[in-house]
Design a protein around this motif. Structure first.
Motif, mmCIF file in Angstrom:
data_model
loop_
_atom_site.group_PDB
_atom_site.id
_atom_site.type_symbol
_atom_site.label_atom_id
_atom_site.label_comp_id
_atom_site.label_asym_id
_atom_site.label_seq_id
_atom_site.Cartn_x
_atom_site.Cartn_y
_atom_site.Cartn_z
ATOM 1 N N ALA A 1 -23.606 -28.183 39.313
ATOM 2 C CA ALA A 1 -22.510 -27.222 39.118
ATOM 3 C C ALA A 1 -21.175 -27.799 39.590
ATOM 4 C CB ALA A 1 -22.843 -25.917 39.829
ATOM 5 N N ARG A 2 -20.671 -27.272 40.701
ATOM 6 C CA ARG A 2 -19.313 -27.583 41.170
ATOM 7 C C ARG A 2 -19.078 -29.072 41.423
ATOM 8 N NH1 ARG A 2 -18.380 -24.375 46.586
ATOM 9 N NH2 ARG A 2 -20.082 -25.783 47.153
ATOM 10 N N GLY A 3 -20.016 -29.679 42.115
ATOM 11 C CA GLY A 3 -19.896 -31.122 42.335
ATOM 12 C C GLY A 3 -18.877 -31.529 43.387
ATOM 13 N N SER A 4 -18.630 -30.678 44.385
ATOM 14 C CA SER A 4 -17.623 -31.066 45.378
ATOM 15 C C SER A 4 -18.129 -32.197 46.282
ATOM 16 C CB SER A 4 -17.156 -29.860 46.206
ATOM 17 O OG SER A 4 -18.171 -29.414 47.063
ATOM 18 N N ASN A 5 -19.424 -32.258 46.527
ATOM 19 C CA ASN A 5 -19.952 -33.385 47.306
ATOM 20 C C ASN A 5 -19.845 -34.689 46.517
ATOM 21 O OD1 ASN A 5 -21.134 -32.719 50.069
ATOM 22 N ND2 ASN A 5 -21.840 -30.995 48.818
ATOM 23 N N MET A 6 -20.143 -34.606 45.225
ATOM 24 C CA MET A 6 -19.940 -35.771 44.346
ATOM 25 C C MET A 6 -18.493 -36.225 44.420
ATOM 26 S SD MET A 6 -19.539 -35.641 40.276
ATOM 27 C CE MET A 6 -17.890 -34.985 40.631
ATOM 28 N N LEU B 1 -28.547 -36.867 45.369
ATOM 29 C CA LEU B 1 -28.644 -35.490 44.903
ATOM 30 C C LEU B 1 -27.492 -34.741 45.561
ATOM 31 C CD1 LEU B 1 -32.491 -34.824 45.369
ATOM 32 C CD2 LEU B 1 -31.321 -35.996 43.506
ATOM 33 N N ALA B 2 -26.630 -34.154 44.738
ATOM 34 C CA ALA B 2 -25.449 -33.493 45.282
ATOM 35 C C ALA B 2 -25.340 -32.111 44.637
ATOM 36 C CB ALA B 2 -24.202 -34.334 45.008
ATOM 37 N N GLY B 3 -26.091 -31.168 45.219
ATOM 38 C CA GLY B 3 -26.132 -29.839 44.610
ATOM 39 C C GLY B 3 -26.914 -29.866 43.305
ATOM 40 N N PHE B 4 -27.969 -30.678 43.273
ATOM 41 C CA PHE B 4 -28.831 -30.752 42.082
ATOM 42 C C PHE B 4 -29.931 -29.716 42.269
ATOM 43 C CE2 PHE B 4 -32.214 -32.972 39.513
ATOM 44 C CZ PHE B 4 -31.562 -32.837 38.295
ATOM 45 N N ASN C 1 -30.237 -36.682 49.840
ATOM 46 C CA ASN C 1 -29.882 -35.290 49.523
ATOM 47 C C ASN C 1 -29.027 -34.737 50.658
ATOM 48 O OD1 ASN C 1 -30.009 -32.732 48.152
ATOM 49 N ND2 ASN C 1 -31.496 -32.052 49.667
ATOM 50 N N ILE C 2 -28.206 -33.740 50.332
ATOM 51 C CA ILE C 2 -27.487 -33.038 51.393
ATOM 52 C C ILE C 2 -27.915 -31.584 51.386
ATOM 53 C CG2 ILE C 2 -25.421 -32.565 49.965
ATOM 54 C CD1 ILE C 2 -23.962 -33.196 52.857
ATOM 55 N N HIS C 3 -28.127 -31.056 52.600
ATOM 56 C CA HIS C 3 -28.608 -29.683 52.725
ATOM 57 C C HIS C 3 -27.686 -28.928 53.685
ATOM 58 C CE1 HIS C 3 -31.455 -26.423 52.593
ATOM 59 N NE2 HIS C 3 -31.357 -26.321 53.914
ATOM 60 N N PRO C 4 -27.299 -27.682 53.340
ATOM 61 C CA PRO C 4 -26.325 -26.970 54.169
ATOM 62 C C PRO C 4 -26.938 -26.220 55.348
ATOM 63 C CG PRO C 4 -26.723 -25.735 52.170
ATOM 64 C CD PRO C 4 -27.574 -26.969 52.086
ATOM 65 N N ALA C 5 -27.744 -26.916 56.139
ATOM 66 C CA ALA C 5 -28.293 -26.362 57.384
ATOM 67 C C ALA C 5 -28.762 -27.535 58.229
ATOM 68 C CB ALA C 5 -29.456 -25.420 57.113
ATOM 69 N N ILE D 1 -19.288 -25.090 56.581
ATOM 70 C CA ILE D 1 -20.275 -26.185 56.501
ATOM 71 C C ILE D 1 -19.850 -27.212 55.449
ATOM 72 C CG2 ILE D 1 -22.658 -26.765 55.875
ATOM 73 C CD1 ILE D 1 -23.501 -24.049 57.090
ATOM 74 N N LEU D 2 -19.310 -26.721 54.335
ATOM 75 C CA LEU D 2 -18.946 -27.622 53.229
ATOM 76 C C LEU D 2 -17.929 -28.683 53.671
ATOM 77 C CD1 LEU D 2 -19.696 -27.977 50.210
ATOM 78 C CD2 LEU D 2 -17.639 -26.663 49.646
ATOM 79 N N GLU D 3 -16.992 -28.277 54.525
ATOM 80 C CA GLU D 3 -16.011 -29.263 55.040
ATOM 81 C C GLU D 3 -16.729 -30.423 55.716
ATOM 82 O OE1 GLU D 3 -13.003 -27.881 57.722
ATOM 83 O OE2 GLU D 3 -12.573 -26.135 56.465
ATOM 84 N N GLN D 4 -17.779 -30.099 56.453
ATOM 85 C CA GLN D 4 -18.543 -31.153 57.141
ATOM 86 C C GLN D 4 -19.388 -31.952 56.159
ATOM 87 O OE1 GLN D 4 -17.978 -31.921 60.336
ATOM 88 N NE2 GLN D 4 -16.429 -30.321 60.155
ATOM 89 N N GLU D 5 -19.906 -31.267 55.119
ATOM 90 C CA GLU D 5 -20.682 -31.980 54.097
ATOM 91 C C GLU D 5 -19.837 -33.092 53.485
ATOM 92 O OE1 GLU D 5 -22.813 -29.607 51.186
ATOM 93 O OE2 GLU D 5 -22.796 -27.876 52.509
ATOM 94 N N HIS D 6 -18.556 -32.760 53.252
ATOM 95 C CA HIS D 6 -17.680 -33.721 52.574
ATOM 96 C C HIS D 6 -17.360 -34.933 53.446
ATOM 97 C CE1 HIS D 6 -16.267 -30.250 49.780
ATOM 98 N NE2 HIS D 6 -17.471 -30.698 49.486
HETATM 99 C C1 GRF Z 1 -23.865 -27.828 48.854
HETATM 100 O O1 GRF Z 1 -23.737 -26.803 49.797
HETATM 101 C C2 GRF Z 1 -25.054 -28.690 49.171
HETATM 102 O O2 GRF Z 1 -25.317 -28.794 50.536
HETATM 103 C C3 GRF Z 1 -26.182 -27.952 48.494
HETATM 104 O O3 GRF Z 1 -25.616 -27.430 47.315
HETATM 105 C C4 GRF Z 1 -24.207 -27.284 47.475
HETATM 106 C C5 GRF Z 1 -23.577 -28.080 46.374
HETATM 107 O O4 GRF Z 1 -22.176 -27.962 46.343
HETATM 108 N N1 GRF Z 1 -27.304 -28.839 48.284
HETATM 109 P P1 GRF Z 1 -21.331 -28.947 45.436
HETATM 110 O O5 GRF Z 1 -21.875 -28.834 44.010
HETATM 111 O O6 GRF Z 1 -21.489 -30.331 45.985
HETATM 112 O O7 GRF Z 1 -19.927 -28.442 45.533
#
Ligand code: GRF
Length: 205
Positions: free
Chosen positions: A10-15, A91-94, A112-116, A175-180
């Motif tokens: 979807a959004r792909g902000s981590n990508m 895997l980035a929000g896959f 993979n990234i996980h929001p927890a 959390i997303l800020e930290q993911e990035h």
């Molecule tokens: C993120 O919260 C990630 O941790 C989870 O799905 C979300 C994907 O967001 N696996 P985005 O597509 O990267 O914006």
């Protein structure tokens, strides 16, 4: 160089954060080769091609068994020169569970990234799970992918506070800020050969 394949839904902000870090020269050993989505409407596809000039491909899953879908993904990745011996799959929000065959093919080459903070709150709606449980700290986890759901060796974690009155959305944004920050850093570690997995422990060299 390590050839990157990034899978999104979807959004792909981590990508975006990974591709931005590469463009800025912060991950010098990574070469983005392809972004694949199971959803033709994924916003991240446009970002990949227009902002970064990275090739994209949509692979729809309708009517395909998991294993057959994943065979198509392996073929698309290999066509883009993302292979077990020279590549990394992010895997980035896959939003699909990948098959044991895919995991085996790219053994310890899938992140993979996980929001927890794993192993707490695996699976869907991790931020809501954290709020409903009443934890005071949450965060994100970047990990290698193994056969389980969100269960592979942990590469790095970042924490955030859970504050009074948080909703799923406000916590997810924090959390997303930290993911990035975390995901590009993990990709950098991998591409520099600074991760060594022993059993379920990912050591940082
Ligand atoms: C993120 O919260 C990630 O941790 C989870 O799905 C979300 C994907 O967001 N696996 P985005 O597509 O990267 O914006």
């Amino acid at each position: 160089m390590i050839n990157l394949g990034i899978l999104i839904s979807a959004r792909g902000s981590n990508m975006d954060s990974i591709l931005a870090a590469i463009k800025a020269g912060r991950i010098p050993r990574a070469k983005p080769q392809i972004v694949i989505s199971n959803n033709a409407d994924a916003e991240g596809l446009k970002v990949a091609s227009e902002k970064y000039g990275v090739s994209t491909k949509v692979i729809l899953s309708e009517g395909l068994k998991r294993q057959d879908y994943d065979k198509k993904m392996i073929a698309a990745l290999e066509e883009a020169d993302v292979k077990p011996d020279n590549g990394l799959v992010c895997l980035a929000g896959f939003m699909r569970i990948i098959s044991p065959e895919f995991v085996r093919h790219f053994k310890m080459k899938i992140l993979n990234i996980h929001p927890a903070l794993l192993p707490s709150f695996p699976g869907l709606h991790a931020q809501k799970q954290a709020i409903d449980y009443g934890v005071k700290v949450s965060g994100c986890t970047v990990h290698f992918v193994d056969d389980g759901v969100d269960s592979g060796p942990i590469i790095l974690q970042r924490t955030v506070p859970v504050v009074e009155g948080d909703s799923e959305e406000t916590l997810a944004a924090r959390i997303l800020e930290q993911e990035h920050q975390a995901y590009p850093e993990a990709v950098k570690l991998f591409t520099e050969g600074r991760l060594k997995v022993e059993g379920r422990i990912a050591h940082q060299l």
